[in-house]
Every structure is written in C-alpha cells, then in structure tokens.
Design an enzyme around this catalytic site. Sequence first.
Site, mmCIF file in Angstrom:
data_model
loop_
_atom_site.group_PDB
_atom_site.id
_atom_site.type_symbol
_atom_site.label_atom_id
_atom_site.label_comp_id
_atom_site.label_asym_id
_atom_site.label_seq_id
_atom_site.Cartn_x
_atom_site.Cartn_y
_atom_site.Cartn_z
ATOM 1 C CG ASN A 163 27.925 17.121 11.155
ATOM 2 O OD1 ASN A 163 28.508 16.169 12.139
ATOM 3 N ND2 ASN A 163 26.819 17.663 11.316
ATOM 4 C CG ASP A 176 25.765 13.603 11.844
ATOM 5 O OD1 ASP A 176 25.928 14.671 12.767
ATOM 6 O OD2 ASP A 176 24.916 12.687 12.092
HETATM 7 N N1 LIG Z 1 33.643 7.996 10.262
HETATM 8 C C1 LIG Z 1 34.393 8.337 11.136
HETATM 9 N N2 LIG Z 1 35.921 8.527 11.644
HETATM 10 C C2 LIG Z 1 36.414 8.810 12.502
HETATM 11 N N3 LIG Z 1 35.635 9.484 13.667
HETATM 12 C C3 LIG Z 1 34.313 9.385 13.451
HETATM 13 C C4 LIG Z 1 33.566 8.959 12.288
HETATM 14 N N4 LIG Z 1 32.470 9.077 12.416
HETATM 15 C C5 LIG Z 1 31.906 9.671 13.650
HETATM 16 N N5 LIG Z 1 33.235 9.985 14.354
HETATM 17 C C6 LIG Z 1 33.465 10.369 15.324
HETATM 18 O O1 LIG Z 1 32.831 10.197 16.465
HETATM 19 C C7 LIG Z 1 31.826 10.639 17.266
HETATM 20 C C8 LIG Z 1 30.531 10.482 17.178
HETATM 21 O O2 LIG Z 1 29.817 10.301 15.960
HETATM 22 P P1 LIG Z 1 28.578 10.283 15.612
HETATM 23 O O3 LIG Z 1 28.193 10.316 14.141
HETATM 24 O O4 LIG Z 1 28.018 8.854 16.225
HETATM 25 O O5 LIG Z 1 27.721 10.945 16.363
HETATM 26 P P2 LIG Z 1 27.486 12.735 16.500
HETATM 27 O O6 LIG Z 1 26.802 12.804 15.085
HETATM 28 O O7 LIG Z 1 28.880 13.240 16.539
HETATM 29 O O8 LIG Z 1 26.595 13.120 17.610
HETATM 30 P P3 LIG Z 1 24.868 13.231 17.417
HETATM 31 O O9 LIG Z 1 24.482 11.883 17.121
HETATM 32 O O10 LIG Z 1 24.578 13.458 18.734
HETATM 33 O O11 LIG Z 1 24.882 14.159 16.324
HETATM 34 C C9 LIG Z 1 31.960 12.053 16.623
HETATM 35 O O12 LIG Z 1 32.740 12.879 17.468
HETATM 36 C C10 LIG Z 1 32.883 12.092 15.354
HETATM 37 O O13 LIG Z 1 33.941 12.816 15.350
#
Ligand SMILES: Nc1ncnc2c1ncn2[C@@H]1O[C@H](COP(=O)(O)OP(=O)(O)OP(=O)(O)O)[C@@H](O)[C@H]1O
Length: 327
Positions: A163, A176
């Site tokens: 995160n 997150d």
């Molecule tokens: N602001 C951002 N910039 C670049 N990549 C991102 C960003 N936010 C999320 N990601 C990438 O996208 C993916 C999905 O992120 P997302 O927050 O949607 O789900 P997650 O928190 O990883 O999974 P879960 O919801 O199961 O905890 C992650 O692998 C993360 O590295």
Amino acid sequence: EEWEEKGAAVGVRQETDVNGRPVLKHVKKGVKDFHFGRTLGEGSYSTVIAATDRQTGKEYAIKVLDKRHIIKEKKVKYVNIEKDTLNRLTDHPGVVRLYYTFQDEQSLYFVLDLASSGELLGVLKQMTTFDEECTRFYGAEILDTIDYMHARGVIHRDLKPENVLLDDQMHVKITDFGTAKILDQPKKPPRDHEDGGPETGSPMDGADVNRAKSFVGTAEYVSPELLTDKQACKASDLWAFGCIIYQLLAGRPPFKAGNEYLTFQKIVNLEYQFPKGFPAVAKDLVERLLVLDPARRLSVEHIKNHQFFDSVTWGRGLWRQKVPQLK
Ligand SMILES: Nc1ncnc2c1ncn2[C@@H]1O[C@H](COP(=O)(O)OP(=O)(O)OP(=O)(O)O)[C@@H](O)[C@H]1O
Ligand SMILES: O=C(O)[C@@H]1CCC(=O)N(CCc2ccc(Cl)cc2)[C@H]1c1ccccc1Cl
C-alpha cells in the site's frame, strides 16, 4: 446536462439564461473527459487504469469500481470510507490525492494521483533488501505521512509495502484507505455491535446492516491489540511501521508463518528474531515499535527523534530532497 454533485463541481462555464442574463454553470468531470490507457492493476472490487485528462493532458490513475459487485459483496461502506478519508487527506505529498469522483450506470470512478513506479513491495523484491540509507529515507517519508494522517484523525489500519506506492520521482504515495478509521466522527447513538469503523452517517449506513464484526488488516502487519481486543488505535499504524522498517532491511516481515493463525500466534507472543548483520540502531528502533502494549510503543515524535533518523530533516524539506539511489 451534467449537473454539479454536492461539492463536487470542478469546472464553471459561463452561459446565458432565458432572459439573456449571464449564468455560471458548474460542470463535473465524467468518463468522456479522459482518455483511458493501460490497466495498472486489479483489486478485489476495482480496476485501476492510467488515464489522461483530454483538456489538460495531465495523467491520473482512475480507480473504477463495479456497483453491482460492490453491492453483492456488501462493500458499500468501504467505498464511502475511502472517499471520506481521501477527502480529508488532501494536502500532503505522501498521500495519494483524490481529485474527482463521478459515476455512470455501472461504475464509480475515483480520479487519483498516478503513482507510476508501482508498489514499494515490488521494488523491495527486486532489491531483496534495502540498505540503511534507503530504509531511512523511505521510512522517513512513510512516518511523515502517518503523522499527517493521525493529525487529521485518520488511522490507516492496513499499512504494508503493497500500500506504499511510488511516484515517477520515486517518492512515497500511500494508498488504500477503504479500511481506514476516521477518529473524530460526531458520536452517533451506540450501535448494537461495534466494528471499529467510523459512524459515517451516510445514507448507505442503514442499508449496510450486517457490517463486518471487526476489520482485521493483512496478517503479517496486524497489531496484537487488534487480535486481542479488536480495537485499532493510532499506535496500530506504528506497529505496522515497525514491521515495514524490519522488512526493508531484512527482506521479509518479522512475523510470517505457514498460515494466518500461526502468524497471529507469533505476533501475540512477540516471536521474531533479527537476522545476523541487522544494523544495531535500526534493531533498537524496531524493538521499541514491536511492543505488545500499544501505550508503550514509541510515538511519532519519539520515532522522529530516534538515532536511526538522526540525519533526516523533517517537514517539507524531506519531500524536496533527491531520493537515494536504490542499490
Ligand atoms: N494511484 C495509483 N497509481 C498507480 N497504481 C495504482 C494506484 N492505485 C492502485 N494502483 C495499483 O492498482 C492495483 C489495484 O489497486 P486497488 O486499490 O484497486 O486494489 P487493491 O487495494 O490492491 O486490492 P484490494 O482491493 O483487494 O485490497 C494495485 O496493484 C495497485 O498497485
Ligand atoms: O458521496 C458521493 O460523492 C456521491 C453521492 C451521490 C452518489 O450517488 N454516489 C454514489 C453512491 C453509491 C455508492 C456505492 C454504490 Cl455500489 C452505488 C452508489 C456518491 C459517489 C459518487 C461517485 C463516486 C463515489 C461515490 Cl460514493
């Protein structure tokens, strides 16, 4: 006609009304304002896509959530927590910034800072371990961001290297916040069960009656107090911070076992060892963070003054300095 959503207006257009009088129209961004590019990653309820604002050319990460899936999985509360939390944490370089939200029939959209260098976990895996200088730098940016969150009444509750994202200049961007806890919500009438989550008072609350009994973060970084009396506090984030410092230098988290239950057992029994060669000053810091009693854990101020961070200049300067070469 796209009308302003409560406090979400992002642009103003001058028009004339029926009597030819000038009128200001608030318009809201929508899907059509962006050119969607590569998929950055997938979450349990979301897809994150790189996107460019067609008017300004600025790049963003747009997190797209499928409404049906969220409702089916009873995650509506987390959507509101993520939005409310990000709307409170808008002026710190270490937090992924939320610029706009909008929706269409199928989806919700969160327009976020693009952290184009991915997750700290990925970089750590490539390096195996960080040296002291890199651990100090990334530890300092993470701590500075935790300090800001706590000052704004937010506990992250799921801090971990996945995160901690990195922007194009390799600076920290923490993300997150769907499982964060907002501390100073105005007290609502006590509920029959406490999940530790905030009383958002959002219309969605009533609809989401079987709320999770209590949220537990990712096994390896969960604090003992969350396991024993289900209450997270600011010090819970500092426990996770201690696990992250250990992991950057050792290449693995301090508490890791074959399954979650065994990992939890190690945590509540404080069963961990330092690998040979673990720097003494860092060892002292970690030992003062991985303390079972949250009241006896180092506070942010004490961590900032710990010898391990002696050479760090805290405050805005931290975010302007060149990031150390990862070697
Ligand atoms: N602001 C951002 N910039 C670049 N990549 C991102 C960003 N936010 C999320 N990601 C990438 O996208 C993916 C999905 O992120 P997302 O927050 O949607 O789900 P997650 O928190 O990883 O999974 P879960 O919801 O199961 O905890 C992650 O692998 C993360 O590295
Ligand atoms: O709180 C807000 O900013 C608005 C208020 C108006 C609105 O309808 N929404 C969407 C509410 C919502 C939440 C979850 C699902 Cl699954 C469906 C609708 C909210 C919303 C819009 C876009 C993105 C996120 C959210 Cl929570």
